[in-house]
Motif scaffolding. Structure first.
Motif, short mmCIF file in Angstrom:
data_model
loop_
_atom_site.label_atom_id
_atom_site.label_comp_id
_atom_site.label_asym_id
_atom_site.label_seq_id
_atom_site.Cartn_x
_atom_site.Cartn_y
_atom_site.Cartn_z
N ASP A 172 -8.90 -30.98 -0.78
CA ASP A 172 -7.50 -31.15 -0.41
C ASP A 172 -6.96 -32.48 -0.92
O ASP A 172 -5.79 -32.75 -0.86
CB ASP A 172 -7.33 -31.09 1.11
CG ASP A 172 -7.62 -29.70 1.64
OD1 ASP A 172 -7.22 -28.73 0.97
OD2 ASP A 172 -8.25 -29.58 2.70
N LYS A 186 -10.60 -21.41 -0.15
CA LYS A 186 -11.94 -22.00 -0.21
C LYS A 186 -12.93 -21.11 0.52
O LYS A 186 -12.72 -20.75 1.69
CB LYS A 186 -11.94 -23.36 0.48
CG LYS A 186 -11.14 -24.39 -0.27
CD LYS A 186 -11.20 -25.74 0.43
CE LYS A 186 -12.59 -26.33 0.31
NZ LYS A 186 -12.59 -27.77 0.66
N GLY A 205 -6.17 -23.34 0.75
CA GLY A 205 -5.99 -24.68 0.22
C GLY A 205 -4.65 -25.22 0.70
O GLY A 205 -3.81 -24.47 1.21
#
Ligand SMILES: [Zn+2]
Length: 477
Positions: A172, A186, A205
């Motif tokens: 991130d 993810k 994400g």
């Protein structure tokens, strides 16, 4: 002059009007609730508050959405370290953020959207991207292939011609210099929170959060998307890529970005020891109005050098304005109306409006107010400011304060730090009013020692009393 904003996308000042009717559909990137929000972020939120207020002043209705990022790498790591669920961990900081925002008098967006409440929208957006061939998967994670989106770089005005396809980031947090395929979803990791999706268990994400929530609340093309300059690349660039890849339409018409804040001419950082949250500043005894004023007074596209001298000067400026307000509302004035002053007041409002219309040039707007206050103080000294001119001055201050919102003193008992530390040394507005009432009664019954005692007690707590014909006025020093 029409309302104009500098658009990061076109790199030009453009006349602003919403696409549909009178409603401005706006999205701003909200806080990541892994800690208390620092003062640099609050510069951005204060800019957005000024933007909101000015749009409303200009007669627009707002449909403003702000997300709260309540799942990301830092949150997951911190929550795990403290043995908490991410809900427990983020709830406290989300609450703290809104307390801080309220201390700074930031208006709430019409919609506040926690990321974890909108996972299905994100899953749906990723599916649409996959159907159109913009994604690939690797080890259970899904990535956006940026070479498949030729416009990539149009917001940050970077040339990404030489990018390597297949170089990935799945964090991130991003290296601001390097363009890589970014993660949309993810893959589930042991011990981490996860959600079900057709493309595997995992979590979204950061970038897809904003695209999915913005479009689900506001439609495919927004009027305004705003944030700090640090979000231009990669975050906003990635939001554009995802959203426009899905819809084939422009994602946002206007992109507004506020510049960095420095502390005493230095980059704010934990290692330099100059990292401040709002709570730090409140604990040091600074008024939230002074902090708000300092954050708002520098036009948003200029770097803001936040200094303690500047904070003290902001407090003095606010005090001068409050004194002026008190003077025009409570001094005895000659009867009648001075037309020249009525006209001068209208000019002040026009000059203030011209400043704000010019890409929210708050410095220009403030200059118009200061010139006016100076001229009116002179008129009051000379006796040319008359009874019916009170309303003219009140109107100027009302316009000014509808945007800056610093004239009304904060009740310190309502500040988050006082609540947290249980600081009994600070009197609330209600307690002060009670003391004043008691003092008035004492004077009436000729108990002057008690009346003096109360005045002394209030002075000790920083409360200044002024006995006027209209009664007792007080202010905090
Ligand atoms: Zn965002």
């Amino acid at each position: 002059m029409a309302l104009r904003f500098y658009n990061t996308l076109t790199q030009e000042l453009e006349v602003f009007q919403p696409l549909q009717d009178n409603v401005v559909r706006m999205y701003t990137c909200g806080p990541t609730v892994y800690n208390f929000v620092h003062i640099g972020n609050f510069r951005t939120f204060t800019f957005q508050d000024i933007l909101r207020r000015w749009l409303r002043y200009r007669g627009y209705t707002l449909d403003h959405v702000m997300n709260v990022t309540d799942v990301d790498d830092k949150i997951i790591a911190n929550a795990a370290r403290q043995g908490k669920s991410i809900e427990q961990y983020t709830a406290a900081y989300t609450k703290a953020f809104f307390e801080d925002a309220s201390a700074l008098r930031l208006q709430q967006p019409e919609n506040i959207t926690p990321a974890t409440k909108h996972i299905p929208e994100m899953v749906n957006a990723i599916e649409r991207l996959s159907d159109k061939g913009f994604t690939y998967t690797n080890d259970g994670s899904t990535y956006f292939r940026i070479t498949s989106f030729p416009d990539y770089g149009k917001l940050s005005h970077n040339d990404f011609g030489g990018i390597r396809s297949g170089a990935r980031v799945d964090l991130d947090e991003y290296d601001k210099a390097d363009a890589r395929d970014f993660v949309l979803w993810k893959a589930r990791k042991n011990g981490e929170p996860y959600w079900e999706a057709p493309f595997g268990e995992g979590r979204p994400g950061w970038h897809i959060e904003c695209s999915a929530m913005a479009m689900s609340y506001l439609g495919e093309t927004l009027d305004i998307h705003a944030g700090g300059v640090d979000l231009i690349f990669p975050h906003h660039e990635n939001e554009i890529a995802q959203s426009e890849a899905i819809t084939g339409k422009p994602f946002a018409r206007f992109w507004l970005h506020s510049e960095h804040l420095q502390i005493e001419s230095q980059k704010m950082s934990k290692s330099l020891g100059n990292f401040y949250t709002l709570r730090d500043l409140l604990e040091m005894g600074y008024q939230p109005e002074a902090i708000r004023y300092l954050l708002a007074s520098v036009p948003y596209r200029r770097k803001l050098n936040f200094t303690f001298e500047g904070l003290k000067a902001a407090a003095k400026t606010i005090e001068r304005l409050r004194d002026f307000e008190l003077r025009v509302t409570s001094t005895k004035l000659p009867a009648g109306k001075n037309e020249a002053i009525t006209e001068r007041s209208a000019d002040a409002i026009r000059a203030f409006e011209a400043g704000l219309d010019d890409d929210l040039n708050t410095a220009e707007g403030l200059a118009a107010i200061f010139d006016y206050v100076r001229a009116m103080n002179t008129a009051l000294d000379e006796g040319t400011f008359q009874e019916e001119n009170r309303w003219d001055a009140a109107r100027v201050l009302e316009v000014f304060d509808s945007i800056f919102d610093v004239l009304k003193p904060t009740d310190p008992a309502k500040l988050p730090v006082v609540q947290a530390s249980g600081n009994a040394d600070v009197l609330s507005d209600a307690e002060i009013e009670n003391y004043i009432e008691e003092r008035t009664q004492a004077k009436k019954s000729r108990n002057f020692p008690r009346a003096d005692e109360i005045r002394g007690l209030l002075v000790e707590k920083g409360i200044v009393l002024e006995d006027t014909k209209e009664g007792v006025r007080w202010k905090r020093k």
